[in-house]
Design an enzyme around this catalytic site. Structure first.
Site, PDB file in Angstrom:
ATOM      1  N   TYR A 189      10.710   9.287   1.929  1.00 34.79           N
ATOM      2  CA  TYR A 189      10.824   8.333   0.834  1.00 34.79           C
ATOM      3  C   TYR A 189      11.559   8.863  -0.394  1.00 34.79           C
ATOM      4  O   TYR A 189      11.789   8.114  -1.345  1.00 34.79           O
ATOM      5  CB  TYR A 189       9.431   7.843   0.418  1.00 34.79           C
TER       6      TYR A 189
ATOM      7  N   ARG B  11      12.502   4.827  12.618  1.00 36.09           N
ATOM      8  CA  ARG B  11      11.210   5.518  12.560  1.00 36.09           C
ATOM      9  C   ARG B  11      10.370   5.188  13.795  1.00 36.09           C
ATOM     10  O   ARG B  11      10.917   4.770  14.812  1.00 36.09           O
ATOM     11  CB  ARG B  11      10.521   5.149  11.254  1.00 36.09           C
TER      12      ARG B  11
ATOM     13  N   HIS C 228       4.011  -4.629   9.182  1.00 32.91           N
ATOM     14  CA  HIS C 228       3.901  -4.531  10.632  1.00 32.91           C
ATOM     15  C   HIS C 228       2.602  -5.104  11.176  1.00 32.91           C
ATOM     16  O   HIS C 228       2.421  -5.158  12.388  1.00 32.91           O
ATOM     17  CB  HIS C 228       4.013  -3.057  11.052  1.00 32.91           C
TER      18      HIS C 228
ATOM     19  N   PRO D 272       0.788  -1.227   0.000  1.00 34.61           N
ATOM     20  CA  PRO D 272       0.000   0.000   0.000  1.00 34.61           C
ATOM     21  C   PRO D 272       0.821   1.278   0.000  1.00 34.61           C
ATOM     22  O   PRO D 272       1.873   1.360   0.627  1.00 34.61           O
ATOM     23  CB  PRO D 272      -0.835  -0.105   1.274  1.00 34.61           C
ATOM     24  N   ASN D 273       0.308   2.230  -0.735  1.00 34.83           N
ATOM     25  CA  ASN D 273       0.809   3.603  -0.821  1.00 34.83           C
ATOM     26  C   ASN D 273       2.109   3.761  -1.592  1.00 34.83           C
ATOM     27  O   ASN D 273       2.564   4.885  -1.814  1.00 34.83           O
ATOM     28  CB  ASN D 273       0.929   4.240   0.571  1.00 34.83           C
TER      29      ASN D 273
ATOM     30  N   ASN E 213       8.133  -5.600  -0.683  1.00 35.36           N
ATOM     31  CA  ASN E 213       7.981  -4.405   0.142  1.00 35.36           C
ATOM     32  C   ASN E 213       6.496  -4.342   0.457  1.00 35.36           C
ATOM     33  O   ASN E 213       5.698  -3.853  -0.344  1.00 35.36           O
ATOM     34  CB  ASN E 213       8.444  -3.147  -0.587  1.00 35.36           C
TER      35      ASN E 213
ATOM     36  N   ARG F 134       7.044   0.475  13.626  1.00 36.17           N
ATOM     37  CA  ARG F 134       7.595   0.069  12.328  1.00 36.17           C
ATOM     38  C   ARG F 134       8.795  -0.867  12.475  1.00 36.17           C
ATOM     39  O   ARG F 134       9.228  -1.476  11.494  1.00 36.17           O
ATOM     40  CB  ARG F 134       7.997   1.294  11.507  1.00 36.17           C
TER      41      ARG F 134
ATOM     42  N   HIS G 272      12.617  -2.312   2.239  1.00 38.10           N
ATOM     43  CA  HIS G 272      11.966  -1.071   2.682  1.00 38.10           C
ATOM     44  C   HIS G 272      12.813   0.100   2.208  1.00 38.10           C
ATOM     45  O   HIS G 272      14.043   0.053   2.288  1.00 38.10           O
ATOM     46  CB  HIS G 272      11.827  -1.022   4.206  1.00 38.10           C
ATOM     47  N   LEU G 273      12.159   1.123   1.721  1.00 40.71           N
ATOM     48  CA  LEU G 273      12.874   2.302   1.233  1.00 40.71           C
ATOM     49  C   LEU G 273      13.567   3.044   2.363  1.00 40.71           C
ATOM     50  O   LEU G 273      14.711   3.474   2.231  1.00 40.71           O
ATOM     51  CB  LEU G 273      11.891   3.234   0.524  1.00 40.71           C
ATOM     52  N   SER G 274      12.862   3.210   3.480  1.00 38.85           N
ATOM     53  CA  SER G 274      13.431   3.913   4.629  1.00 38.85           C
ATOM     54  C   SER G 274      13.988   2.891   5.616  1.00 38.85           C
ATOM     55  O   SER G 274      13.683   1.700   5.534  1.00 38.85           O
ATOM     56  CB  SER G 274      12.357   4.765   5.315  1.00 38.85           C
TER      57      SER G 274
ATOM     58  N   GLU H 112      12.999  -9.157   1.928  1.00 39.45           N
ATOM     59  CA  GLU H 112      12.182  -8.032   2.380  1.00 39.45           C
ATOM     60  C   GLU H 112      12.917  -6.726   2.076  1.00 39.45           C
ATOM     61  O   GLU H 112      14.116  -6.616   2.334  1.00 39.45           O
ATOM     62  CB  GLU H 112      11.955  -8.165   3.881  1.00 39.45           C
TER      63      GLU H 112
ATOM     64  N   ARG I  24       4.622  11.285  -2.019  1.00 43.06           N
ATOM     65  CA  ARG I  24       4.295  10.908  -0.644  1.00 43.06           C
ATOM     66  C   ARG I  24       5.510  11.096   0.268  1.00 43.06           C
ATOM     67  O   ARG I  24       6.547  10.464   0.065  1.00 43.06           O
ATOM     68  CB  ARG I  24       3.864   9.444  -0.591  1.00 43.06           C
TER      69      ARG I  24
ATOM     70  N   ALA J 254       2.990  -0.853   4.900  1.00 42.05           N
ATOM     71  CA  ALA J 254       2.450  -0.915   6.258  1.00 42.05           C
ATOM     72  C   ALA J 254       2.015  -2.320   6.662  1.00 42.05           C
ATOM     73  O   ALA J 254       1.996  -2.645   7.849  1.00 42.05           O
ATOM     74  CB  ALA J 254       1.290   0.060   6.399  1.00 42.05           C
TER      75      ALA J 254
ATOM     76  N   ASP K 182       1.573 -15.912   6.799  1.00 42.03           N
ATOM     77  CA  ASP K 182       1.116 -17.283   6.590  1.00 42.03           C
ATOM     78  C   ASP K 182       1.237 -17.708   5.132  1.00 42.03           C
ATOM     79  O   ASP K 182       1.612 -18.846   4.834  1.00 42.03           O
ATOM     80  CB  ASP K 182      -0.331 -17.444   7.072  1.00 42.03           C
TER      81      ASP K 182
END
Length: 147
Positions: free
Chosen positions: A24, A108, A81, A11-12, A75, A112, A101-103, A99, A19, A78, A88
């Protein structure tokens, strides 16, 4: 035979570039995707790149990856978390997952720092912006060569 990698975005991430650029950056998801295709070609990998805002769609895509893809780069945004459902699905398909993540999620908000994805991922790359995806592709290529 060329290894196939599925790159999934949650998402997002479709809003990258506008954003929270202080978190980001200015890079768009389309730009990240273009860089991934170029890097994959150099690594002799075939990739498919997808994004959804729906948790259920991510679960469906993970399940559908079994037997079609050799590795996943995820990625989950949200959902990283919060989603036991994605955890599963990853456990069920048993495809090596990296996995991304950009940040740096550990710098943070405290919530997170917890990742359900990390419970099953081969490894995590975070804090390098869009370049993290290219690092994940390199990692996937190395993993798949060792198999």
């Amino acid at each position: 035979m060329t290894a196939k990698v599925l790159v999934l975005n949650g998402p997002n991430l479709n809003l990258l570039g506008t954003r929270e650029p202080d978190v980001y950056g200015a890079e768009t998801l389309a730009g990240i995707e273009a860089n991934c295709h170029a890097r994959a070609k150099a690594l002799d990998l075939e990739i498919e790149f997808r994004q959804t805002n729906s948790e259920g769609q991510l679960v469906d895509w993970v399940q559908q990856a079994r037997g079609t893809f050799d590795a996943l780069i995820l990625n989950a945004g949200a959902y990283t978390h919060t989603s036991v459902a994605i955890l599963d699905a990853l456990k069920a398909v048993q495809i090596p997952t990296i996995e991304v993540h950009l940040s740096n999620i550990h710098q943070r908000e405290e919530f997170r720092s917890h990742s359900y994805i990390s419970k099953v991922a081969v490894g995590m790359i975070c804090g390098f912006g869009g370049f993290g995806y290219e690092m994940a592709l390199e990692s996937a290529a190395r993993l798949l060569t060792k198999k």
